[in-house]
Design an enzyme around this catalytic site. Structure first.
Site, mmCIF file in Angstrom:
data_model
loop_
_atom_site.group_PDB
_atom_site.id
_atom_site.type_symbol
_atom_site.label_atom_id
_atom_site.label_comp_id
_atom_site.label_asym_id
_atom_site.label_seq_id
_atom_site.Cartn_x
_atom_site.Cartn_y
_atom_site.Cartn_z
ATOM 1 N N ASN A 80 -12.447 63.356 -87.417
ATOM 2 C CA ASN A 80 -12.119 63.893 -86.097
ATOM 3 C C ASN A 80 -13.289 64.657 -85.482
ATOM 4 O OD1 ASN A 80 -9.628 62.789 -86.482
ATOM 5 N ND2 ASN A 80 -8.534 64.731 -86.732
ATOM 6 N N HIS B 265 -17.624 57.170 -35.385
ATOM 7 C CA HIS B 265 -16.641 56.072 -35.242
ATOM 8 C C HIS B 265 -17.326 54.700 -35.237
ATOM 9 C CE1 HIS B 265 -13.654 59.151 -34.136
ATOM 10 N NE2 HIS B 265 -14.610 59.653 -33.388
ATOM 11 N N SER C 67 -27.511 31.039 -49.633
ATOM 12 C CA SER C 67 -26.199 30.407 -49.544
ATOM 13 C C SER C 67 -26.275 29.002 -50.111
ATOM 14 C CB SER C 67 -25.749 30.360 -48.079
ATOM 15 O OG SER C 67 -24.664 29.474 -47.914
ATOM 16 N N LYS D 96 -29.411 31.639 -44.466
ATOM 17 C CA LYS D 96 -28.871 32.953 -44.786
ATOM 18 C C LYS D 96 -29.658 33.677 -45.873
ATOM 19 C CE LYS D 96 -24.668 34.050 -44.673
ATOM 20 N NZ LYS D 96 -23.336 34.262 -45.245
ATOM 21 N N GLU E 30 -23.841 44.588 -51.909
ATOM 22 C CA GLU E 30 -22.410 44.296 -51.980
ATOM 23 C C GLU E 30 -21.867 44.541 -53.388
ATOM 24 O OE1 GLU E 30 -21.996 40.309 -50.576
ATOM 25 O OE2 GLU E 30 -22.615 40.812 -48.538
ATOM 26 N N LYS F 168 -13.639 55.584 -75.407
ATOM 27 C CA LYS F 168 -15.011 55.077 -75.516
ATOM 28 C C LYS F 168 -15.325 53.936 -74.548
ATOM 29 C CE LYS F 168 -15.418 57.795 -79.093
ATOM 30 N NZ LYS F 168 -14.004 58.193 -79.134
#
Length: 470
Positions: A117, A163, A284, A290, A297, A332
């Site tokens: 322990n 905003h 892509s 692209k 991300e 863990k």
């Protein structure tokens, strides 16, 4: 994994006469993941046996044999030559078993005045302390790369948003320095958490301490702890240090995610504010034009993974009575995965920020759009014409509407047009309607002017130097 019961390939004997069921062995074993604490376990054992020898509990001959055997095992693990056994449950029993093979009966003296322990609690605490140190270094690196970009872009102008609507022009450097402030607080939380965890549970034994004349101050010193924990029950059952680490990591990941979201927006054709090289983007499978900000991300997405680690551990701990329960084996994997993910995302963000190239012309054009200097106009009316601000706000609104009717910017309105709204307006108004004039005028503490940003850049460099030297 830990606790005082189990078969452990014969290492722990007693009332258990039969072997475990296969499924029980699978659910009970933790060697598949807790092997990551091998070096911390060896460090804790060396400190323990050193103290036992100094206290005349274990002979010098046996202590030296144990330490030599443990160093041999350290080398085997480092070289990838160590054989792990699921039957031995965890890394602690695997190491103890191998020590017995290497040095014989003397190995059994290592566990004197110690339980699995407090052994596990010590190893895990050492591992989490190391994770703090790695994270602190990475956050410092991230702050420095942000500071570097900010210094290069004190006079690069962009829209400031509320905003997600264009509000007032700001320095791009000032925008980046806002994240420096966030990550600076994250650094402080990690540092504070490390200070709190830096107490040694070793010597608490199973839960009640030991009757052997051990020196817990000595083992704490050998392991770099500030001192021993003062309650044996708390020492073996506490996992606050892991929760605090994951809490700090989770909040830092939230900040990383916010920055990642901005990178995603800034790279879109609608913004076109920055470029990232091929090193941090992907293509892509069907659209050759692209360039996708996948690294950003993924940082944004992996934030949920670290948050999940935190909530998982909180849930494990929420109703556990003192002291040890097998539930705590679940601490863990969550902490390991949370730390791995956190460190990976910090490294990715450091790379992206260092690679990022702002498009100053596009940013500047956007900074002046949507009448972004309207507040400067209202401030000028208040300051120069001694108007109450609410009256200045009303007049500015009328001027904005007039500019919309003429399909032009505020700066493109003629003085004649402006005087139709309020005859008191004079030529001086044009001194505040440009983006550069707006940004450079905001010199209040914490403001966006280039000189304010430059001061903050130097201040943060000094703070990081001071933190690194501690």
């Amino acid at each position: 994994m830990h606790g005082e019961a189990g078969n452990n390939g014969g290492l722990i004997r007693g009332r258990f006469g039969e072997g475990m069921a296969e499924v029980m062995e699978q659910i009970n074993a933790s060697i598949g993941f807790d092997r990551r604490m091998a070096m911390q376990d060896i460090d804790g054992s060396i400190a323990h046996v050193t103290m036992l020898c100094e206290q005349d509990i274990v002979s010098t001959t046996d202590a030296e044999a144990i330490k030599e055997g443990l160093e041999t095992i350290r080398g085997e693990i480092s070289a990838g030559e160590f054989t792990y056994s699921v039957a031995l449950e965890d890394i602690h029993m695997n190491i103890e078993s191998r020590l017995g093979e290497l040095i014989g009966a003397a190995s059994g003296r290592l566990h004197t005045a110690r339980s699995r322990n407090d052994q596990v609690a010590t190893s895990f605490r050492l591992w989490v302390r190391d994770a703090h140190d790695r994270a602190l270094q990475l956050v410092e690196q991230l702050i420095l790369v942000l500071v570097e970009q900010a210094e290069q872009n004190t006079a690069t102008f962009m829209p400031g948003y509320t905003h997600l609507q264009s509000a007032q022009p700001v320095s791009f450097g000032h925008h980046l320095m806002a994240y420096v402030e966030m990550f600076g607080r994250d650094h402080g939380r990690l540092r504070d958490s490390r200070l709190r965890l830096n107490e040694s549970p070793l010597g608490a034994a199973a839960l009640a301490g030991t009757s052997f004349p051990i020196d817990r101050e000595r083992t704490a010193q050998l392991l770099g702890f500030s001192g021993p924990m003062h309650n044996s029950l708390d020492a073996v059952s506490d996992r606050d240090f892991a929760v605090e680490y994951l809490s700090a990591a989770s909040l830092c990941m939230t900040h990383l995610s916010r920055l990642a979201e901005e990178i995603v927006l800034w790279m879109s054709p609608q913004y076109n504010f920055i470029e990232l090289s091929d090193a941090w983007t992907t293509g892509s499978s069907i659209m050759p034009q692209k360039r996708n900000p996948d690294a950003a991300e993924l940082v944004r997405g992996k934030t949920g993974r670290v948050h999940g680690s935190l909530f998982g551990l909180l849930t494990v701990m929420k109703a556990l009575p003192l002291t040890f329960s097998k539930d705590m084996q679940e601490d863990k994997e969550r902490t390991f995965d949370g730390a791995d993910t956190f460190e990976l995302c910090l490294k990715a963000m450091i790379g992206m920020i260092g690679d990022m190239k702002p498009r100053a012309a596009e940013m500047g054009a956007a900074a002046g759009a949507a009448h972004a200097t309207a507040t400067d106009l209202a401030d000028w009316l208040t300051r120069e014409l001694d108007m109450p601000f609410r009256e200045a706000h009303h007049i500015t609104g009328r001027l904005v509407r007039l500019a919309d009717e003429h399909a032009c910017t505020l700066a493109e309105l003629s003085l004649v047009d402006m005087r139709e709204v309020d005859a008191r307006i004079n030529e001086g108004v044009f001194s505040v309607l440009g983006v550069e004039e707006s940004v450079t005028s905001r010199r209040s503490l914490g403001g966006t002017s280039p000189e304010c940003v430059a001061r903050e850049v130097e201040a943060w460099r000094s703070r990081v130097r001071a933190a690194s030297s501690q």
